[in-house]
Design a protein around this motif. Structure first.
Motif, PDB file in Angstrom:
ATOM      1  N   CYS A   1      -2.505  -0.249  -4.732  1.00  0.00           N
ATOM      2  CA  CYS A   1      -2.777  -0.617  -3.331  1.00  0.00           C
ATOM      3  C   CYS A   1      -1.463  -0.700  -2.545  1.00  0.00           C
ATOM      4  CB  CYS A   1      -3.499  -1.958  -3.297  1.00  0.00           C
ATOM      5  SG  CYS A   1      -3.690  -2.617  -1.632  1.00  0.00           S
ATOM      6  N   PRO A   2      -1.391  -0.052  -1.361  1.00  0.00           N
ATOM      7  CA  PRO A   2      -0.159  -0.104  -0.574  1.00  0.00           C
ATOM      8  C   PRO A   2       0.064  -1.461   0.108  1.00  0.00           C
ATOM      9  CG  PRO A   2      -1.825   1.125   0.619  1.00  0.00           C
ATOM     10  CD  PRO A   2      -2.418   0.789  -0.725  1.00  0.00           C
ATOM     11  N   HIS A   3      -0.955  -2.313   0.092  1.00  0.00           N
ATOM     12  CA  HIS A   3      -0.842  -3.613   0.777  1.00  0.00           C
ATOM     13  C   HIS A   3      -0.480  -4.745  -0.185  1.00  0.00           C
ATOM     14  CE1 HIS A   3      -2.632  -1.471   4.110  1.00  0.00           C
ATOM     15  NE2 HIS A   3      -3.536  -1.035   3.276  1.00  0.00           N
TER      16      HIS A   3
ATOM     17  N   HIS B   1      -0.296  -4.254  -3.687  1.00  0.00           N
ATOM     18  CA  HIS B   1       0.355  -3.655  -4.857  1.00  0.00           C
ATOM     19  C   HIS B   1      -0.363  -3.918  -6.177  1.00  0.00           C
ATOM     20  CE1 HIS B   1       3.291  -2.881  -1.811  1.00  0.00           C
ATOM     21  NE2 HIS B   1       3.442  -4.163  -1.622  1.00  0.00           N
TER      22      HIS B   1
ATOM     23  N   LEU C   1       4.815   4.034   2.706  1.00  0.00           N
ATOM     24  CA  LEU C   1       4.821   2.635   2.325  1.00  0.00           C
ATOM     25  C   LEU C   1       6.265   2.205   2.074  1.00  0.00           C
ATOM     26  CD1 LEU C   1       3.452   0.388   0.260  1.00  0.00           C
ATOM     27  CD2 LEU C   1       3.540   2.290  -1.319  1.00  0.00           C
TER      28      LEU C   1
ATOM     29  N   LEU D   1       8.969   0.437  -0.007  1.00  0.00           N
ATOM     30  CA  LEU D   1       9.097  -0.067  -1.372  1.00  0.00           C
ATOM     31  C   LEU D   1      10.340  -0.944  -1.513  1.00  0.00           C
ATOM     32  CD1 LEU D   1       8.137   2.989  -3.600  1.00  0.00           C
ATOM     33  CD2 LEU D   1       6.753   1.002  -3.029  1.00  0.00           C
TER      34      LEU D   1
ATOM     35  N   HIS E   1       4.012   1.072  -8.198  1.00  0.00           N
ATOM     36  CA  HIS E   1       3.668   2.380  -7.644  1.00  0.00           C
ATOM     37  C   HIS E   1       4.180   3.513  -8.528  1.00  0.00           C
ATOM     38  CE1 HIS E   1       1.869   0.968  -3.907  1.00  0.00           C
ATOM     39  NE2 HIS E   1       2.684  -0.056  -4.061  1.00  0.00           N
TER      40      HIS E   1
ATOM     41  N   GLU F   1      -1.807  12.724   1.738  1.00  0.00           N
ATOM     42  CA  GLU F   1      -2.648  11.742   1.052  1.00  0.00           C
ATOM     43  C   GLU F   1      -4.054  12.331   0.939  1.00  0.00           C
ATOM     44  OE1 GLU F   1      -2.565   8.109   3.218  1.00  0.00           O
ATOM     45  OE2 GLU F   1      -0.597   7.559   2.501  1.00  0.00           O
TER      46      GLU F   1
ATOM     47  N   ARG G   1       1.396   9.866  -3.033  1.00  0.00           N
ATOM     48  CA  ARG G   1       1.724   8.655  -2.271  1.00  0.00           C
ATOM     49  C   ARG G   1       3.122   8.821  -1.705  1.00  0.00           C
ATOM     50  NH1 ARG G   1      -1.165   5.023  -0.355  1.00  0.00           N
ATOM     51  NH2 ARG G   1      -2.003   4.091  -2.235  1.00  0.00           N
TER      52      ARG G   1
ATOM     53  N   ALA H   1       6.419   7.162   0.141  1.00  0.00           N
ATOM     54  CA  ALA H   1       7.016   5.845   0.270  1.00  0.00           C
ATOM     55  C   ALA H   1       8.469   5.970   0.705  1.00  0.00           C
ATOM     56  CB  ALA H   1       6.931   5.106  -1.057  1.00  0.00           C
TER      57      ALA H   1
END
Ligand SMILES: [Zn+2]
Length: 143
Positions: free
Chosen positions: A9-11, A13, A42, A44, A52, A86, A90, A92
């Protein structure tokens, strides 16, 4: 192709297991209920990088810094690529000023540097920005 894909999850994690028959793009995180993809790179950090890196999804990281002109010019190209690529990959970003440990770990000597990871392994590295078409071609070539 495997029966399920692990997508971080990008929110929050957390890792989510997405069955192959479900479209990952429409997937929601089981923990925080937010979308697993939002068409945005995203951010990081040392804290969330591992979650990720170890997911099933290929991870493309833009190592950049706020003072770097070419990085800032490349930023909209990278964001646009996120909306187009996407959920295949992903995208980042790592701010090398704020996250010097990550810059050191991956031996970042010039920025922007792009690294594509698959199953936790570096598979391709590109130093310097490319125009949009060439950049997307470079990514596709290594997926
Ligand atoms: Zn979440």
């Amino acid at each position: 192709m495997s029966a399920a894909q692990i997508i971080t999850c990008p929110h929050c994690h957390r890792k989510n297991r997405i069955p192959a028959e479900r479209s990952p793009q429409q997937g929601q995180c089981g923990a925080c209920k937010q979308s697993l993809f939002n068409g945005q790179p995203l951010e990081l950090s040392v804290q969330n990088f591992e979650a990720h890196l170890s997911a099933d999804l290929p991870l493309l990281v833009d190592f950049w810094a706020p003072w770097c002109g070419p990085c800032r010019q490349f930023a909209p190209i990278f964001t646009q690529a996120a909306t187009e690529m996407e959920p295949q990959v992903r995208l980042a970003k790592v701010d090398t000023e704020a996250q010097p440990q990550l810059a050191t770990r991956f031996g970042i000597r010039s920025i922007p540097t792009l690294i594509l990871f698959r199953q936790g392994q570096e598979v391709a590295r590109l130093s310097g920005a490319l125009p949009p078409a060439q950049f997307k071609q470079w990514v596709q070539q290594h997926l």
